[in-house]
Every structure is written in structure tokens, then in C-alpha cells.
Design a protein around this motif. Structure first.
Motif, PDB file in Angstrom:
ATOM      1  N   ALA A   2       0.800  -1.218   0.000  1.00  0.00           N
ATOM      2  CA  ALA A   2       0.000   0.000   0.000  1.00  0.00           C
ATOM      3  C   ALA A   2       0.831   1.266   0.000  1.00  0.00           C
ATOM      4  CB  ALA A   2      -0.913   0.014   1.233  1.00  0.00           C
ATOM      5  N   ILE A   3       2.132   1.168   0.294  1.00  0.00           N
ATOM      6  CA  ILE A   3       2.926   2.381   0.413  1.00  0.00           C
ATOM      7  C   ILE A   3       3.167   2.978  -0.964  1.00  0.00           C
ATOM      8  CG2 ILE A   3       5.212   1.295   0.272  1.00  0.00           C
ATOM      9  CD1 ILE A   3       6.065   3.235   2.529  1.00  0.00           C
ATOM     10  N   MET A   4       3.048   4.309  -1.059  1.00  0.00           N
ATOM     11  CA  MET A   4       3.229   4.996  -2.333  1.00  0.00           C
ATOM     12  C   MET A   4       4.638   5.540  -2.428  1.00  0.00           C
ATOM     13  SD  MET A   4      -0.291   7.151  -2.820  1.00  0.00           S
ATOM     14  CE  MET A   4       0.005   7.379  -4.565  1.00  0.00           C
ATOM     15  N   ALA A   5       5.160   5.566  -3.637  1.00  0.00           N
ATOM     16  CA  ALA A   5       6.459   6.198  -3.851  1.00  0.00           C
ATOM     17  C   ALA A   5       6.325   7.687  -3.559  1.00  0.00           C
ATOM     18  CB  ALA A   5       6.911   5.988  -5.295  1.00  0.00           C
ATOM     19  N   PRO A   6       7.312   8.276  -2.892  1.00  0.00           N
ATOM     20  CA  PRO A   6       7.234   9.709  -2.613  1.00  0.00           C
ATOM     21  C   PRO A   6       7.322  10.516  -3.888  1.00  0.00           C
ATOM     22  CG  PRO A   6       9.415   8.872  -2.093  1.00  0.00           C
ATOM     23  CD  PRO A   6       8.562   7.672  -2.423  1.00  0.00           C
ATOM     24  N   SER A   7       6.830  11.753  -3.833  1.00  0.00           N
ATOM     25  CA  SER A   7       6.991  12.633  -4.979  1.00  0.00           C
ATOM     26  C   SER A   7       8.477  12.891  -5.200  1.00  0.00           C
ATOM     27  CB  SER A   7       6.257  13.954  -4.717  1.00  0.00           C
ATOM     28  OG  SER A   7       4.867  13.740  -4.677  1.00  0.00           O
ATOM     29  N   PHE A 117       6.111  16.045 -12.501  1.00  0.00           N
ATOM     30  CA  PHE A 117       5.594  15.667 -11.187  1.00  0.00           C
ATOM     31  C   PHE A 117       5.177  14.197 -11.144  1.00  0.00           C
ATOM     32  CE2 PHE A 117       5.160  20.247 -11.166  1.00  0.00           C
ATOM     33  CZ  PHE A 117       5.449  20.594  -9.851  1.00  0.00           C
ATOM     34  N   GLY A 118       5.324  13.487 -12.263  1.00  0.00           N
ATOM     35  CA  GLY A 118       4.989  12.075 -12.297  1.00  0.00           C
ATOM     36  C   GLY A 118       3.656  11.803 -12.965  1.00  0.00           C
ATOM     37  N   ASP A 119       3.391  10.506 -13.213  1.00  0.00           N
ATOM     38  CA  ASP A 119       2.152  10.103 -13.888  1.00  0.00           C
ATOM     39  C   ASP A 119       0.919  10.424 -13.052  1.00  0.00           C
ATOM     40  OD1 ASP A 119       3.609   9.124 -16.013  1.00  0.00           O
ATOM     41  OD2 ASP A 119       3.716   7.087 -15.194  1.00  0.00           O
ATOM     42  N   ALA A 120       1.032  10.263 -11.738  1.00  0.00           N
ATOM     43  CA  ALA A 120      -0.081  10.540 -10.827  1.00  0.00           C
ATOM     44  C   ALA A 120       0.418  11.490  -9.740  1.00  0.00           C
ATOM     45  CB  ALA A 120      -0.618   9.248 -10.207  1.00  0.00           C
ATOM     46  N   PRO A 121       0.410  12.798 -10.018  1.00  0.00           N
ATOM     47  CA  PRO A 121       0.952  13.744  -9.042  1.00  0.00           C
ATOM     48  C   PRO A 121       0.247  13.605  -7.694  1.00  0.00           C
ATOM     49  CG  PRO A 121       0.425  14.833 -11.122  1.00  0.00           C
ATOM     50  CD  PRO A 121      -0.158  13.467 -11.197  1.00  0.00           C
ATOM     51  N   HIS A 122       1.029  13.567  -6.648  1.00  0.00           N
ATOM     52  CA  HIS A 122       0.451  13.479  -5.307  1.00  0.00           C
ATOM     53  C   HIS A 122       1.412  14.073  -4.299  1.00  0.00           C
ATOM     54  CE1 HIS A 122       3.091  10.244  -3.802  1.00  0.00           C
ATOM     55  NE2 HIS A 122       3.024   9.744  -5.014  1.00  0.00           N
ATOM     56  N   PRO A 123       0.890  14.569  -3.188  1.00  0.00           N
ATOM     57  CA  PRO A 123       1.779  15.073  -2.145  1.00  0.00           C
ATOM     58  C   PRO A 123       2.482  13.903  -1.447  1.00  0.00           C
ATOM     59  CG  PRO A 123      -0.531  15.195  -1.452  1.00  0.00           C
ATOM     60  CD  PRO A 123      -0.521  14.723  -2.871  1.00  0.00           C
ATOM     61  N   PRO A 124       3.580  14.194  -0.761  1.00  0.00           N
ATOM     62  CA  PRO A 124       4.132  15.533  -0.512  1.00  0.00           C
ATOM     63  C   PRO A 124       4.893  16.062  -1.716  1.00  0.00           C
ATOM     64  CG  PRO A 124       5.508  13.861   0.502  1.00  0.00           C
ATOM     65  CD  PRO A 124       4.319  13.131  -0.048  1.00  0.00           C
ATOM     66  N   PHE A 125       4.640  17.323  -2.033  1.00  0.00           N
ATOM     67  CA  PHE A 125       5.363  17.978  -3.110  1.00  0.00           C
ATOM     68  C   PHE A 125       6.543  18.726  -2.501  1.00  0.00           C
ATOM     69  CE2 PHE A 125       0.839  17.965  -4.470  1.00  0.00           C
ATOM     70  CZ  PHE A 125       0.966  17.140  -5.579  1.00  0.00           C
ATOM     71  N   PRO A 126       7.770  18.334  -2.822  1.00  0.00           N
ATOM     72  CA  PRO A 126       8.928  18.977  -2.201  1.00  0.00           C
ATOM     73  C   PRO A 126       9.045  20.454  -2.544  1.00  0.00           C
ATOM     74  CG  PRO A 126       9.613  17.583  -4.020  1.00  0.00           C
ATOM     75  CD  PRO A 126       8.161  17.308  -3.798  1.00  0.00           C
ATOM     76  N   PRO A 391      -5.219  18.876  -0.160  1.00  0.00           N
ATOM     77  CA  PRO A 391      -4.373  19.636   0.765  1.00  0.00           C
ATOM     78  C   PRO A 391      -2.970  19.810   0.202  1.00  0.00           C
ATOM     79  CG  PRO A 391      -5.600  17.941   1.946  1.00  0.00           C
ATOM     80  CD  PRO A 391      -5.817  17.688   0.481  1.00  0.00           C
ATOM     81  N   GLY A 392      -2.434  21.006   0.366  1.00  0.00           N
ATOM     82  CA  GLY A 392      -1.109  21.275  -0.149  1.00  0.00           C
ATOM     83  C   GLY A 392      -0.014  20.752   0.759  1.00  0.00           C
ATOM     84  N   LYS A 393      -0.295  20.747   2.053  1.00  0.00           N
ATOM     85  CA  LYS A 393       0.688  20.269   3.023  1.00  0.00           C
ATOM     86  C   LYS A 393       0.003  19.210   3.878  1.00  0.00           C
ATOM     87  CE  LYS A 393       3.232  24.623   2.992  1.00  0.00           C
ATOM     88  NZ  LYS A 393       3.789  25.747   3.782  1.00  0.00           N
ATOM     89  N   ILE A 394       0.538  18.002   3.854  1.00  0.00           N
ATOM     90  CA  ILE A 394      -0.193  16.870   4.435  1.00  0.00           C
ATOM     91  C   ILE A 394       0.430  16.332   5.710  1.00  0.00           C
ATOM     92  CG2 ILE A 394      -1.129  16.142   2.219  1.00  0.00           C
ATOM     93  CD1 ILE A 394       1.074  13.970   2.186  1.00  0.00           C
ATOM     94  N   PHE A 395       1.605  16.817   6.075  1.00  0.00           N
ATOM     95  CA  PHE A 395       2.245  16.332   7.286  1.00  0.00           C
ATOM     96  C   PHE A 395       2.164  17.402   8.372  1.00  0.00           C
ATOM     97  CE2 PHE A 395       4.699  13.654   4.138  1.00  0.00           C
ATOM     98  CZ  PHE A 395       3.989  12.502   4.434  1.00  0.00           C
TER      99      PHE A 395
END
Length: 443
Positions: A2-7, A117-126, A391-395
Motif C-alpha cells: 500500500a505504500i506509495m512512492a514519494p513525490s 511531477f509524475g504520472d499521478a501527481p500526489h503530495p508531498p510535493f517537495p 491539501p497542499g501540506k499533508i504532514f
């Protein structure tokens, strides 16, 4: 898994920003003072949201900056309190002065394509601080703009729309309603399809206040020394749960609980895995705190755009949560949801007033906010739907209640699901992933 690759952590690009401007309502609006509710008044922080839009050749010649700026000015005619400023009133409670001063708006150009930003952009965006720019001095409460828009054109022809809103004015559902109106005006409407409704007095405390429930979400609790000592070494990951993962969790439940909601099933799993991972003493109390929409419970009018969210919680001992099967956590969550009656929320509002806007107890707490029904990615300004919206900032950020958002998400295979961010001490994160894998099996 289930873990996603980070942005992409190495994404670097140049941004050229124009000077901030104030967008005012397109027509004159009333100058008046508006009272906020006692629910509104607790939410004293700003929330960043971001949306990415792909280039659409059929829209050649349309400038997203011009389209959104003009639509925003037209929408503020109807939602004119957003163009005002907060003032501090009696008992340090804020009120809104509808001054028509406007909301902050910035246009920018970035030397980057959405594809980077990748095929499926997702946060966290550095690079999020480049796309949600914090204008110095604009992020306070009193006398500051209540909304900040930053529209960034991308090199590929797409664009990013960042929005920062003052939570004291609206929750996520309400700001989404406002943004739908901006989209409608951008596409030629003369008025929003849902007229805005203020009526904040509907969520005020009673006179006199009467606390009729025990609200353990505001208990004062001492932090565990073992857990507190590990907070300097944190790991933050995002996890994707599609139909396959949710089905795997349901298979761990007895048949009579298979019709539980996705929120209940997923939250029970994550709360239990997280508690096992942080290894508290068995007698330590653990809390699951969750936001719940109370609009229907109070029959709030359609178009209400204040904060319509309350909190509830499930409470148990860490040992009981870890040693019992998954259905134990699930039953606690279902019971906590069922306890949220109109009287419960009235009691909660009264407590907020009596205690003077208390903070939630975050010691040994897992706080979740389900945003899967707030579809920011569906917002359309006549420029197509977003590749990502949320959300732009998720942590967690220092000084704020660290909400863990459940966000609608498509993975790189185009599968619909829920993305959940999680921050834990590094060793606890390793144990969390191992425990989650044991539930999900090979998925």
C-alpha cells in the motif's frame, strides 16, 4: 503493497512571481460587521490547498490567470465577507468586518512541466513552498486577507492553482462550495447555483452553556517519555488504499461487520496498526479523534459556508486495542460515530466557550479528517478538471492539531482509492508497515 512512492525530491525549478495584488468584488458590496459562530472561532489557522491542471489544446489562448482573477472578482460580489478582514471583538472573539478590501492574488510562471511531477501527481510535493507562496505578513488572523490565490503557469501549458484559506471563515466543504461558484462564474454564470448563506448563529453556544457529555478529546494528558524521546527522528510516508486493499481489510472482520463504511474499516485498521507500532504501555489511554460533518444533524441551510464540523473520539487502553482483533477497534469507532447527536454537538460547542477554545488532546491520539468527498480535483474553471486537487501540506506542522487527511487519489495505474499520510518515529514506521502488510497479505 500500500505504500506509495514519494513525490520527486529532486525536482527544482525557477518561478517568476508578480507582485501580490488585491482582487476586490466586481461590484460594490455592503460594509457591515458579521458575527462568526463559536465553532468558527476555534479554527485559528490557515489551510493550503493545491490543484494541478494539464494543458488542453482545445483551450489554446485562454489564460488561467485572467480567467480565475475575473471569476474571483465576480464571485466575491456574492461571498463578500471573504473580501473583508477579521477584527477582534469582546472576549477575544473574532468578527468579520466586510470592508471589500479584497483577497490576495499572485500570478506566476514556472519553468517546469506537469509531467515532471509524475504520472499521478500526489503530495508531498517537495516544491510546495514555491507553489503556495507565503506572502510575508499575510498569514495572521486579524487585519489580514482571508484568502490567498496563486496561479502558476507551467511550461507545458498547464497550470497550478494554490489556495490558502483562513479556517476561521470556512471548513473544507465550505471553501469547496465557494470554489465551485468561482468555476461557475468562470464559465459564464451570472450568479452561483447555490446562493451563499451566513447564519453563523446556528452553531453558537447555548445561554447559559450546558456541558451534558464528557468530551475526552480535550483531556489534559502527559506525554509518554518513551514516545516523546523519539520524536526527533520521524519518517513520513503516504499509503494508497484501493478496492483491493479495502477488501483485504474487510476479510479480517466477522461477517456481520462487512457492511461497515470504508472510513470505519480503514480507520480501525490504521488506528490499531499505528498503536501497535508506537509500543505504548498497555495501560496508556489511546484516542482516535475524527472530524464529523454536522450539517444534517443541525439542518443547516444549503449554502451555509461556515465551519460545520465537530469532533468525536473513541477511547481505550493501548493494550486492549493491540491485543483484541480488528473488530474491537471497529466497534469503538461505530459507537463513537453513533454518539454524535445534536445534543452531543451542542454540549461540545458549550464546552468550547466555557474552556475558551481549548486544544485537542494529541498525546497518544490519532486524529483523522476524511476529505474523500471534497473533490477539489473536480473543480472546473472552463479549463478542464485537475490532475490532482487536495491539501497542499499533508504532514503535521508545529503548533497545529496534526490532522491526518484521507484524500481521494488515483494511483499510476488509474485506480481510484484513498491516500493516507502517516508520520511516525522511524522505527515505529517500520513496525507499522510490517503490521499493515500482515493485514493486507500480498496486496
Amino acid at each position: 503493497m500500500a505504500i506509495m512512492a514519494p513525490s520527486l525530491t529532486s525536482l527544482v525549478f525557477n518561478v517568476r512571481r508578480c507582485e501580490p495584488e488585491l482582487v476586490v468584488p466586481a461590484k460594490s458590496t455592503p460594509h457591515e460587521f458579521k458575527q462568526l459562530s463559536d465553532v468558527d472561532d476555534r479554527e485559528r489557522h490557515h489551510v493550503p490547498v493545491i490543484m494541478f491542471y494539464r494543458y488542453d489544446q482545445s483551450l489554446e489562448g485562454k489564460d488561467p490567470v485572467k480567467v480565475i482573477r475575473e471569476a474571483l472578482a465576480q464571485t466575491l460580489v456574492f461571498y463578500y465577507p471573504y473580501a473583508g478582514r477579521l477584527r477582534e471583538g469582546p472576549d477575544a472573539k473574532f468578527i468579520v468586518e466586510c470592508t471589500g478590501e479584497g483577497v490576495m492574488f499572485i500570478e506566476a510562471d514556472a519553468d517546469v512541466t506537469l509531467e515532471e511531477f509524475g504520472d499521478a501527481p500526489h503530495p508531498p510535493f517537495p516544491c510546495i513552498d514555491e507553489l503556495i507562496f507565503e506572502v510575508p505578513g499575510s498569514g495572521g488572523m486579524a487585519n489580514c486577507p482571508l484568502l490567498l490565490f496563486l496561479v502558476t503557469r507551467l511550461r507545458c501549458g498547464g497550470f497550478a492553482l494554490a489556495l490558502r484559506y483562513n479556517h476561521i471563515m470556512s471548513d473544507g466543504m465550505s471553501i469547496h462550495q465557494f470554489m465551485i461558484a468561482v468555476g461557475e462564474m468562470a464559465q459564464g454564470a451570472s450568479a452561483p447555483s447555490i446562493p451563499p448563506v451566513w447564519q453563523r448563529q446556528l452553531l453558537n453556544a447555548r445561554n447559559p452553556p450546558q456541558v451534558t457529555f464528557t468530551h475526552h478529546e480535550f483531556d489534559e494528558v502527559v506525554e509518554s517519555k518513551v514516545f516523546a524521546s523519539s520524536l526527533h527522528d520521524m519518517a513520513c510516508n503516504c499509503f494508497f488504499f484501493g478496492p483491493t486493499q479495502i477488501s483485504a481489510i474487510r476479510k479480517k472482520l466477522p461477517h456481520h461487520l462487512h457492511n461497515s463504511s470504508t472510513f470505519e474499516v480503514l480507520t480501525a485498521c490504521l488506528w490499531r496498526c499505528r498503536t501497535i507500532a508506537i509500543q505504548l504501555d498497555s495501560e496508556d489511554e489511546v484516542r482516535l479523534i475524527f472530524a464529523i460533518n454536522v450539517r444534517n444533524k443541525f439542518n443547516l441551510p444549503i449554502g451555509y459556508y461556515g465551519n460545520g464540523i465537530a469532533v468525536s473520539l473513541a477511547l481505550t487502553a493501548a493494550g486492549k486495542l493491540c491485543q483484541n482483533p480488528l473488530e474491537y477497534a471497529l466497534e469503538l469507532i461505530k459507537s463513537a460515530k453513533n454518539n454524535v447527536t445534536e445534543e452531543y454537538v451542542r454540549s461540545l460547542i458549550d464546552l468550547l466557550v466555557i474552556k475558551g477554545r481549548p486544544f485537542l488532546t494529541m498525546v497518544h491520539s490519532y486524529f483523522v479528517s476524511d476529505m474523500t468527498r471534497i473533490r477539489f480535483e473536480a473543480l472546473d474553471f472552463g479549463l478542464g478538471k485537475a490532475a490532482f486537487g487536495g491539501p497542499g501540506k499533508i504532514f503535521p506542522e508545529p503548533g497545529l492539531d496534526p490532522a491526518n487527511y484521507y484524500m481521494p487519489m488515483k494511483n499510476s495505474q488509474g485506480e481510484e482509492g484513498i491516500m493516507v499520510p502517516m508520520c511516525l518515529p522511524t522505527l515505529a514506521m517500520e513496525r507499522f508497515v510490517k503490521e499493515l502488510d500482515s493485514i493486507l497479505g500480498d496486496h
